[in-house]
Design an enzyme around this catalytic site. Sequence first.
Site, short mmCIF file in Angstrom:
data_model
loop_
_atom_site.label_atom_id
_atom_site.label_comp_id
_atom_site.label_asym_id
_atom_site.label_seq_id
_atom_site.Cartn_x
_atom_site.Cartn_y
_atom_site.Cartn_z
N TYR A 163 -7.27 -7.73 7.85
CA TYR A 163 -8.35 -7.11 7.07
C TYR A 163 -9.56 -8.06 6.99
O TYR A 163 -9.58 -9.10 7.65
CB TYR A 163 -7.80 -6.67 5.70
CG TYR A 163 -6.71 -5.65 5.91
CD1 TYR A 163 -7.02 -4.37 6.39
CD2 TYR A 163 -5.36 -5.97 5.74
CE1 TYR A 163 -6.02 -3.45 6.66
CE2 TYR A 163 -4.36 -5.05 6.01
CZ TYR A 163 -4.69 -3.79 6.48
OH TYR A 163 -3.71 -2.88 6.77
N ASN A 205 -3.12 -10.10 7.52
CA ASN A 205 -2.85 -8.80 8.14
C ASN A 205 -4.04 -8.08 8.76
O ASN A 205 -4.06 -6.85 8.84
CB ASN A 205 -2.15 -7.86 7.13
CG ASN A 205 -0.85 -8.46 6.61
OD1 ASN A 205 -0.37 -9.45 7.16
ND2 ASN A 205 -0.29 -7.88 5.56
N THR A 260 0.85 -1.19 0.00
CA THR A 260 0.00 0.00 0.00
C THR A 260 0.88 1.24 0.00
O THR A 260 1.78 1.37 0.82
CB THR A 260 -0.90 -0.04 1.26
OG1 THR A 260 -1.81 -1.12 1.09
CG2 THR A 260 -1.64 1.26 1.48
N ASN A 316 -2.75 -5.38 13.23
CA ASN A 316 -4.12 -4.85 13.32
C ASN A 316 -4.94 -5.52 14.43
O ASN A 316 -6.11 -5.85 14.25
CB ASN A 316 -4.85 -4.96 11.97
CG ASN A 316 -4.45 -3.84 11.02
OD1 ASN A 316 -4.20 -2.72 11.44
ND2 ASN A 316 -4.36 -4.14 9.73
N HIS A 323 -6.77 -10.78 -0.35
CA HIS A 323 -5.99 -10.42 0.85
C HIS A 323 -6.67 -11.04 2.08
O HIS A 323 -7.59 -10.46 2.65
CB HIS A 323 -5.91 -8.91 0.98
CG HIS A 323 -4.86 -8.43 1.94
ND1 HIS A 323 -4.19 -9.28 2.80
CD2 HIS A 323 -4.35 -7.19 2.17
CE1 HIS A 323 -3.32 -8.56 3.52
NE2 HIS A 323 -3.41 -7.31 3.15
C1 LIG Z 1 4.81 0.24 2.85
C2 LIG Z 1 4.24 -1.14 2.98
C3 LIG Z 1 2.94 -1.38 2.58
C4 LIG Z 1 2.41 -2.68 2.65
N1 LIG Z 1 1.14 -2.91 2.19
C5 LIG Z 1 0.67 -4.18 2.09
C6 LIG Z 1 -0.56 -4.47 1.42
O1 LIG Z 1 -1.24 -3.59 0.85
N2 LIG Z 1 -0.96 -5.77 1.37
C7 LIG Z 1 -0.23 -6.78 1.94
O2 LIG Z 1 -0.64 -7.94 1.89
N3 LIG Z 1 0.94 -6.53 2.58
C8 LIG Z 1 1.42 -5.27 2.63
N4 LIG Z 1 2.66 -5.04 3.18
C9 LIG Z 1 3.49 -6.19 3.63
C10 LIG Z 1 4.46 -6.62 2.52
O3 LIG Z 1 3.75 -7.20 1.44
C11 LIG Z 1 5.50 -7.65 3.04
O4 LIG Z 1 4.81 -8.78 3.54
C12 LIG Z 1 6.38 -7.06 4.13
O5 LIG Z 1 6.94 -5.84 3.71
C13 LIG Z 1 7.51 -8.03 4.51
O6 LIG Z 1 8.32 -8.31 3.41
P1 LIG Z 1 9.77 -7.62 3.24
O7 LIG Z 1 10.55 -8.02 4.46
O8 LIG Z 1 10.32 -8.21 1.97
O9 LIG Z 1 9.55 -6.13 3.17
C14 LIG Z 1 3.20 -3.75 3.16
C15 LIG Z 1 4.51 -3.49 3.57
C16 LIG Z 1 5.03 -2.22 3.48
C17 LIG Z 1 6.46 -1.98 3.89
#
Ligand SMILES: Cc1cc2nc3c(=O)[nH]c(=O)nc-3n(C[C@H](O)[C@H](O)[C@H](O)COP(=O)(O)O)c2cc1C
Length: 359
Positions: free
Chosen positions: A179, A177, A25, A234, A174
Amino acid sequence: MSMLYSKAVLGPLTLHNHLVMAPMTRNRATDNIPNVLMVEYYLQRATAGLIISEGTSPSPNGLGYPRIPGIFSPAQVEGWKRITDAVHAKGAKMFVQLMHCGRIAHPLNLPSGARMLAPSAVAAGGEMYTDAEGMKPHPQPQAMTEVDIKSTITEYAQAAKNAVTAGFDGIELHGANGYLLEQFIRPNTNQRTDGYGGPIEKRARFVLEVAEATIAAIGEDKVGIRLSPFGVFNDMPLYDRMEADYTYLAQKLNARELLYIHLVDHSAMGAPPVPDSIKATFRKLFKRTLLLSGGYDATRAESDLAAGKCDLIAVGRPFLANPDLVARWRTGAAVNAPDMATFYTPGPKGYTDYPALQK
Ligand SMILES: Cc1cc2nc3c(=O)[nH]c(=O)nc-3n(C[C@H](O)[C@H](O)[C@H](O)COP(=O)(O)O)c2cc1C
């Protein structure tokens, strides 16, 4: 021989590598409509084999955060079409993540006439950001009636059809997390006493019906789901039967033959650890594609693929901060660090201005 950078198969699709950009997001969709700035952002990252879009609402009721996109209006479908065209021109595939925020919302973030819906009238602890008035406590959502449940399932199915019209290769539900879908799965947020609450067989029903309706709309080769067993984001506390409940979900989703399951592990972000046993259970019980995500670097991605723990690796923050992540990981070049202060702020800063390597 690297697996990470070799071609991958995802159902009927061939991906140009095993690296997936995780859904993130970014709150740049003014008026909830995808725009040209977002075209540039996704295009910059289209060296991923697969891009999963930021959470995108299937309904006005699901737009819990400011400036998140939807996929229910013609203008939104048109906006997304420009993005999928650009991404496809670079050879990547793209799925849209359907995120209905449910109780993680605020009336100040919702369009007029939209409602804050959830399985039960249980407010999340803590606060959320609104553009109009800054941080506000989470209000109490309305418990969905059976009519609300049916109409929300219909919205998911229509959003899935819209996704295909918008040029997406598929959708990701989704279910992670905290939702709406996870709010049905978990007992703290689902206190219903009808056919959608109680034991896991009933708490899983909404998720499975959404999966069935979207599969009926666009086919099982176009529907994946993201889940966060042991996730607490959440205000979703751990509970005793968590592992058994998610084992049940793995079995039922396998029977529905969805294209993929995408597991979240946010322990690298300070969340409690996700036991290896539950990941192994999904690997064993779910026969189609498994994606793992959370805290990966190139070395661990390569070794988990080689060990057969999953089929694809999804990466979030490294893709956010490095438009050319694939080239950097491949050559061992240094990577840009993500700037948390601009994760969710409007405009190009911290969005499309992360530098690529000089060619
Ligand atoms: C800025 C940001 C926004 C995110 N928005 C979503 C989202 O919209 N949907 C989702 O399933 N996870 C979302 N996540 C989680 C990421 O998909 C991912 O699971 C998380 O960053 C861990 O992976 P990484 O260690 O590679 O960053 C978001 C993470 C970040 C950092």
